[in-house]
Design a protein around this motif. Structure first.
Motif, PDB file in Angstrom:
ATOM      1  N   GLY A 150       0.831  -1.208   0.000  1.00  0.00           N
ATOM      2  CA  GLY A 150       0.000   0.000   0.000  1.00  0.00           C
ATOM      3  C   GLY A 150       0.858   1.248   0.000  1.00  0.00           C
ATOM      4  N   GLU A 151       0.252   2.346   0.412  1.00  0.00           N
ATOM      5  CA  GLU A 151       0.927   3.645   0.321  1.00  0.00           C
ATOM      6  C   GLU A 151       1.634   4.007   1.636  1.00  0.00           C
ATOM      7  N   ALA A 152       0.854   4.288   2.658  1.00  0.00           N
ATOM      8  CA  ALA A 152       1.439   4.707   3.943  1.00  0.00           C
ATOM      9  C   ALA A 152       0.409   4.422   5.025  1.00  0.00           C
ATOM     10  N   PRO A 153       0.885   4.210   6.246  1.00  0.00           N
ATOM     11  CA  PRO A 153      -0.055   3.903   7.329  1.00  0.00           C
ATOM     12  C   PRO A 153      -0.969   5.080   7.644  1.00  0.00           C
ATOM     13  N   GLY A 154      -2.136   4.744   8.160  1.00  0.00           N
ATOM     14  CA  GLY A 154      -3.048   5.757   8.689  1.00  0.00           C
ATOM     15  C   GLY A 154      -3.015   5.706  10.217  1.00  0.00           C
ATOM     16  N   GLU A 157      -3.127   2.126  11.878  1.00  0.00           N
ATOM     17  CA  GLU A 157      -1.873   1.389  11.652  1.00  0.00           C
ATOM     18  C   GLU A 157      -0.756   1.976  12.524  1.00  0.00           C
ATOM     19  N   PRO A 163       0.516  -2.736   9.172  1.00  0.00           N
ATOM     20  CA  PRO A 163      -0.212  -2.147   8.047  1.00  0.00           C
ATOM     21  C   PRO A 163      -1.641  -2.669   7.906  1.00  0.00           C
ATOM     22  N   PHE A 164      -2.464  -1.843   7.329  1.00  0.00           N
ATOM     23  CA  PHE A 164      -3.839  -2.205   6.975  1.00  0.00           C
ATOM     24  C   PHE A 164      -4.613  -2.814   8.152  1.00  0.00           C
ATOM     25  N   SER A 168      -9.755   0.271   5.671  1.00  0.00           N
ATOM     26  CA  SER A 168      -9.238  -0.243   4.387  1.00  0.00           C
ATOM     27  C   SER A 168      -8.614  -1.613   4.566  1.00  0.00           C
ATOM     28  N   ASN A 190       3.903  -1.301   3.129  1.00  0.00           N
ATOM     29  CA  ASN A 190       3.614  -0.019   2.477  1.00  0.00           C
ATOM     30  C   ASN A 190       4.893   0.547   1.875  1.00  0.00           C
ATOM     31  N   HIS A 268      -6.754   0.965  -4.655  1.00  0.00           N
ATOM     32  CA  HIS A 268      -6.505   0.952  -3.210  1.00  0.00           C
ATOM     33  C   HIS A 268      -7.835   0.753  -2.478  1.00  0.00           C
TER      34      HIS A 268
HETATM   35  N1  URA Z   1      -3.589   2.667   3.631  1.00  0.00           N
HETATM   36  C1  URA Z   1      -2.381   2.222   3.222  1.00  0.00           C
HETATM   37  O1  URA Z   1      -1.956   2.496   2.099  1.00  0.00           O
HETATM   38  N2  URA Z   1      -1.676   1.479   4.056  1.00  0.00           N
HETATM   39  C2  URA Z   1      -2.105   1.135   5.270  1.00  0.00           C
HETATM   40  O2  URA Z   1      -1.387   0.430   5.981  1.00  0.00           O
HETATM   41  C3  URA Z   1      -3.367   1.599   5.665  1.00  0.00           C
HETATM   42  C4  URA Z   1      -4.087   2.360   4.843  1.00  0.00           C
END
Ligand code: URA
Length: 297
Positions: A150-154, A157, A163-164, A168, A190, A268
């Motif tokens: 994925g992109e980056a933690p929210g 996370e 992650p995730f 999502s 991510n 995503h």
């Molecule tokens: N969106 C992401 O791209 N990565 C995560 O870990 C959570 C949400």
């Protein structure tokens, strides 16, 4: 939503409303105060700050949003604590390209995932690590044949350190389940392992300084298939400039040290939560994931 804190409310009600208001924002991912005027975050911190210990919190406790202590009514809030943040330029690598080449050298030095994680914990040339609570390295099975990126933690996370984990992540788990996968058979990471403050998108500089680490992580996992979730992951890992609606459903060659595998671009899960009608496209892509793992695509 505005808290109703007025002359007609009791202090207890006002406190309750204020806490509910803050909780609402924390749950929505709004946990950084943004000013109306721009700030130069890259140049503003003068004094080097102590390094963060970045402990991994226990999942259940970590999922509870931290509740700010309220000062007694009428009392001024305590002065803000000095920020532990440091910015680009304060680490050994003064410039973003130096930071990126430093990152490449460090990532290359990792011979195992555990070493890579330890190197990342020590890496201080990405400013996001100073605003994030936790390093979000990976979840799932490092021996899996498929790796989702994925992109980056929210916020969720960041609290849990995996992650995730949020909405999502729940959707990703359901999509994996639909093709017979779960996190015992998949590895999840991510392109950026620290949460950008306020859930903003990572900047190109942040992505480029983190890129050597996710590339090394993929090399060490050595999956047969990399699934890029969303545009930043797809563009970073495949080099395509195409937008995700054009790139999705396509296999790209992905070079590992000893072999070439494939990367598949898809939408995503956060986008699918906003645009559920597009789930039909993601479903097609996930069937391709299944087919690729079964040697049929
Ligand atoms: N969106 C992401 O791209 N990565 C995560 O870990 C959570 C949400």
């Amino acid at each position: 939503m505005t808290p109703h804190i007025g002359l007609m409310t009791s202090p207890a009600d006002a406190q309750h409303d204020l806490i509910a208001y803050l909780d609402f924002h924390a749950e929505s991912g709004v946990d950084a105060a943004l000013d109306e005027r721009p700030h130069d975050r890259f140049g503003e911190a003068d004094a080097p700050a102590p390094r963060r210990a970045a402990p991994q919190a226990a999942p259940q406790a970590a999922l509870q949003p931290a509740r700010p202590a309220l000062p007694p009514r009428g009392e001024a809030p305590p002065p803000a604590r000095p920020s532990p943040q440091r910015t680009f330029g304060q680490s050994a690598s003064a410039k973003p390209d130096e930071a990126a080449s430093d990152a490449r050298a460090r990532a290359r030095a990792a011979g195992t995932l555990a070493e890579l994680e330890a190197i990342l914990r020590d890496f201080d040339a990405c400013p996001l690590r100073f605003t994030a609570k936790n390093l979000v390295f990976a979840d799932g099975n490092p021996a899996a044949r498929v790796m989702f990126v994925g992109e980056a933690p929210g916020a969720d996370e960041d609290r849990v350190g995996k992650p995730f984990m949020g909405r999502s992540g729940q959707l990703l788990d359901r999509m994996m389940k639909a093709i017979g996968l779960d996190r015992t058979e998949a590895y999840v990471a991510n392109i950026v392992p620290w949460r950008p403050p306020g859930n903003r998108n990572p900047t190109p500089q942040e992505v480029s300084v983190c890129k050597p680490f996710i590339e090394r992580q993929i090399e060490l996992v050595d999956p047969d298939l990399v699934v890029c979730l969303g545009s930043p992951s797809t563009q970073t890992l495949t080099g395509t400039k195409d937008g995700i609606l054009k790139a999705r459903g396509r296999f790209f060659p992905y070079r590992l040290p000893n072999r070439e595998v494939r990367a598949l671009a898809t939408l995503h899960p956060a986008y699918l939560l906003r645009q559920p009608v597009q789930k039909r496209l993601a479903w097609r892509d996930f069937r391709l994931v299944r087919a690729a793992l079964d040697g049929k695509a």
